[in-house]
Write an enzyme that holds these catalytic residues in place. Structure first.
Site, PDB file in Angstrom:
ATOM      1  CE  LYS A   1     -91.736  82.933  35.526  1.00  0.00           C
ATOM      2  NZ  LYS A   1     -91.105  83.975  34.731  1.00  0.00           N
TER       3      LYS A   1
ATOM      4  CD  GLU B   1     -88.566  72.189  35.676  1.00  0.00           C
ATOM      5  OE1 GLU B   1     -89.313  71.957  36.659  1.00  0.00           O
ATOM      6  OE2 GLU B   1     -87.741  71.392  35.227  1.00  0.00           O
ATOM      7  CB  VAL B   2     -94.281  77.597  33.499  1.00  0.00           C
ATOM      8  CG1 VAL B   2     -95.690  78.093  33.811  1.00  0.00           C
ATOM      9  CG2 VAL B   2     -93.321  78.768  33.405  1.00  0.00           C
TER      10      VAL B   2
ATOM     11  CG  ASP C   1     -86.035  87.505  25.841  1.00  0.00           C
ATOM     12  OD1 ASP C   1     -85.658  87.638  24.665  1.00  0.00           O
ATOM     13  OD2 ASP C   1     -86.103  86.411  26.408  1.00  0.00           O
TER      14      ASP C   1
END
Length: 631
Positions: A41, A25-26, A144
């Site tokens: 983060k 989660e940020v 990614d």
């Protein structure tokens, strides 16, 4: 509601949630020490017990912290915070503190606008390739690359996020997983990733090609009902061309995408620099670089033919061999729909006859006109001086001479402003045919890098940190200064301050002497002294002495108006009220005068007073007794 924000590492306040991904989660955060906004983060609590994910998250922090590039989100710090889970057990929760980027991800821009204008799509992808070229030079593969991992700021700056581990799910894209380890997002997966083979820098370039395809068309190159079906298409299905879904995509960009999406990694672009050079050429209308032979053969078998764009474009059979090497803006490739064999043969014969008739007519015309006409004279023009004009001024100067400008390359230069001409070929004064192109090298301005905060570091640590950040010049040192609570030879100030600066900048550091100056506190109240010296990191020793001064007043000070080592103790003599004086009274009896006196001693002063009234005759003595014995 939580009134007090959670604080990590004693300095980072954790605020509102900005986004949630597959692993982390940020949150918006605030660095209380440096007074700046940051992004924090945090590994998801439900994954904190997975040792493999903990290891990968820590590895991301290490990998990303070593990257300092204008197109990569900077990582400032990392650490771990111990939390209590629902079962009451202590769990290590790692976190990464990053640069806070205000803007939109490419995924959000695509959701808002569907697709980008081809020139903008090329510009954004070029910036991503700049970031990849830098990370690949450091031995770090992203694995990614996708729209959700690229931010665009309000002023158009591109920032690549999540090097090494983060695999965001916020864009809703299917994600390939294996034994809980995120392997990549299916729509942007290279064939070698889909087959579980080792990846290298060229795998990132394939993913960047998929992203470019989506920026141009509003959709990824392959879609399917499941990640497995999408991965299968990456491995075995022909490559579609962007212009099949967006007729505004120019042929040169079709070619660039085709080269980037070759399934055999030896046939696609071999470096981010090659990919970027072709994108720049396509954007500026220049000829693309030659493709490797493996790429040409692969494109011939992998590229999906595109349907006819308009009715006015003639339909021709698909070529049997590999396409020619691109040397300029390409026509839109158009292939015929399948037809019965008989009609196809008839069309071929008709085309062949038409070509023979045209060739015969042309030969006859040349034979007749060649006897009487001479070729027209070639007009020439002198090449003007272009260095150091701006690009716009150089283009106008060439246009006035009937010439064209061609950008050969763009390079960083600390002295030349952005978009000014640094070199030209041919040089000024050369005679060339009108209509020719003059190749120029343009400045991209100074190379910028992220200057870290060096305050509190030792001299050696600061010098090494500058080297690691890519600064080319050694630091200079100003006169050392006295600074409270700072050890000797640690950095007190730096100029310029932390932030984005030229890589060639000379950083000036000021070190601490290890001393602190203590003032003169004689005459002041000792309570004030305690407060002042505590702020200086010094100790206080108070010795109280009797004085007629106001109690608490400093009478003497052993060291004043000079620099003393940090942590020293200063001794003060402080006024106090004198102790109360003890008064003694002694009564003396005298004979035979039968009188007495009282002697009073007070404060070292003796005062004699007569006996009280009624005692002038002494103490009466009863008859027949002796006078009382004096003690």
């Amino acid at each position: 509601m939580i009134d007090t924000p959670k604080v990590l590492g004693g300095r980072y306040e954790v605020g509102a949630l900005l986004g949630r991904g597959g692993m982390a989660e940020v949150h918006r955060g605030y660095d209380t020490r440096l007074s700046r906004q940051v992004a924090v983060k945090l590994l998801r609590l439900d994954l904190a017990r997975d040792q493999a994910l903990l290891t990968r998250f820590r590895r991301e922090a290490q990998a990303a912290a070593g990257l300092s590039h204008r197109d990569i989100v900077a990582v400032y710090d990392s650490g771990e915070n111990t939390v209590i889970d629902a079962g009451g057990a202590e769990v290590p929760l790692p976190y990464i503190v990053m640069e806070l980027v205000e803007g939109q991800t490419l995924r959000e821009k695509l959701n808002d606008h569907g697709k980008l204008e081809p020139g903008e799509a090329a510009r954004v992808t070029m910036a991503v390739l700049d970031a990849l070229a830098y990370s690949h030079s450091k031995g770090i593969i992203h694995r990614d690359i996708k729209p959700a991992n690229v931010m665009v700021t309000k002023d158009g700056q591109v920032k690549v996020m999540d090097f090494g581990i983060a695999r965001a799910l916020a864009d809703g894209a299917a994600t390939m997983t294996q034994t809980s380890a995120v392997m990549g997002t299916a729509q942007y997966l290279s064939p070698e990733q889909a087959q579980g083979m080792p990846v290298d820098a060229r795998s990132d370039l394939y993913s960047a090609g998929c992203m470019l395809f989506e920026l141009l068309t509003g959709r990824p190159p392959f879609v399917g009902d499941s990640p497995v079906s999408i991965a299968y298409q990456h491995v075995g299905e022909p490559i579609p061309l962007p212009s099949r879904f967006n007729p505004l995509v120019p042929p040169a960009l079709d070619t660039v995408v085709s080269r980037a999406l070759v399934k055999d990694r030896d046939g696609r672009y071999q470096s981010a620099a090659e990919f970027r050079a072709d994108l720049a050429a396509a954007r500026e209308g220049r000829a693309l670089g030659p493709a490797p032979a493996a790429a040409a053969a692969a494109v011939a078998t992998e590229v999906t033919p595109v349907a006819a764009a308009t009715a006015v474009v003639p339909t021709v059979p698909a070529p049997a061999g590999p396409p020619p090497v691109v040397t300029g803006p390409l026509p839109v490739p158009v292939y015929a729909d399948p037809e019965p064999e008989r009609r196809r043969r008839g069309g071929l014969w008709a085309l062949l006859i038409a070509l023979l008739l045209l060739a015969g007519a042309g030969i006859g015309y040349l034979a007749m006109s060649g006897k009487n006409d001479t070729p027209p004279p070639v007009t020439k023009a002198a090449v003007p001086q272009l260095v150091p004009l701006t690009r716009a001024a150089a283009e106008k100067a060439l246009t006035d001479k009937g010439l064209k400008l061609e950008v050969a390359e763009q390079v960083f230069d600390d002295a030349a402003p952005v978009d000014t001409v640094m070199k030209q070929d041919p040089g000024a004064g050369a005679e060339v045919a009108t209509g020719s192109s003059v190749r120029v090298t343009l400045s991209r301005g100074p190379s910028m890098t992220q200057l870290p905060d060096l305050r509190g570091k030792t001299k050696d640590q600061a010098v090494q940190a500058l080297k690691d950040a890519g600064f080319t010049q050694p630091p200079t040192f100003g006169p050392p200064v006295d600074q409270p609570k700072v050890d000797k030879d640690k950095v007190v100030t730096q100029n310029p301050p932390a932030g984005s600066v030229k890589a060639s900048s000379v950083v000036t550091l000021v070190l601490a002497t290890g001393n602190v100056k203590v003032g003169n506190y004689v005459g002041k109240n000792i309570a004030v002294v305690y407060i002042a010296l505590e702020q200086l990191g010094l100790g206080v020793k108070a010795v109280y002495v009797d004085s007629d001064k106001e109690p608490g007043t400093v009478l003497e000070q052993d060291r004043k108006d000079l620099a003393v080592p940090n942590g020293s103790t200063i001794t003060f003599k402080v006024a106090q009220r004198p102790n109360p004086t003890v008064t003694s009274v002694t009564t003396v009896y005298t004979t035979p005068s039968n009188t007495s006196t009282t002697t009073t001693t007070t404060g070292g002063t003796t005062t004699t007073t007569p006996p009280p009234p009624g005692a002038q005759g002494g103490i009466p003595t009863p008859a027949g007794t002796d006078p009382p014995r004096l003690p």
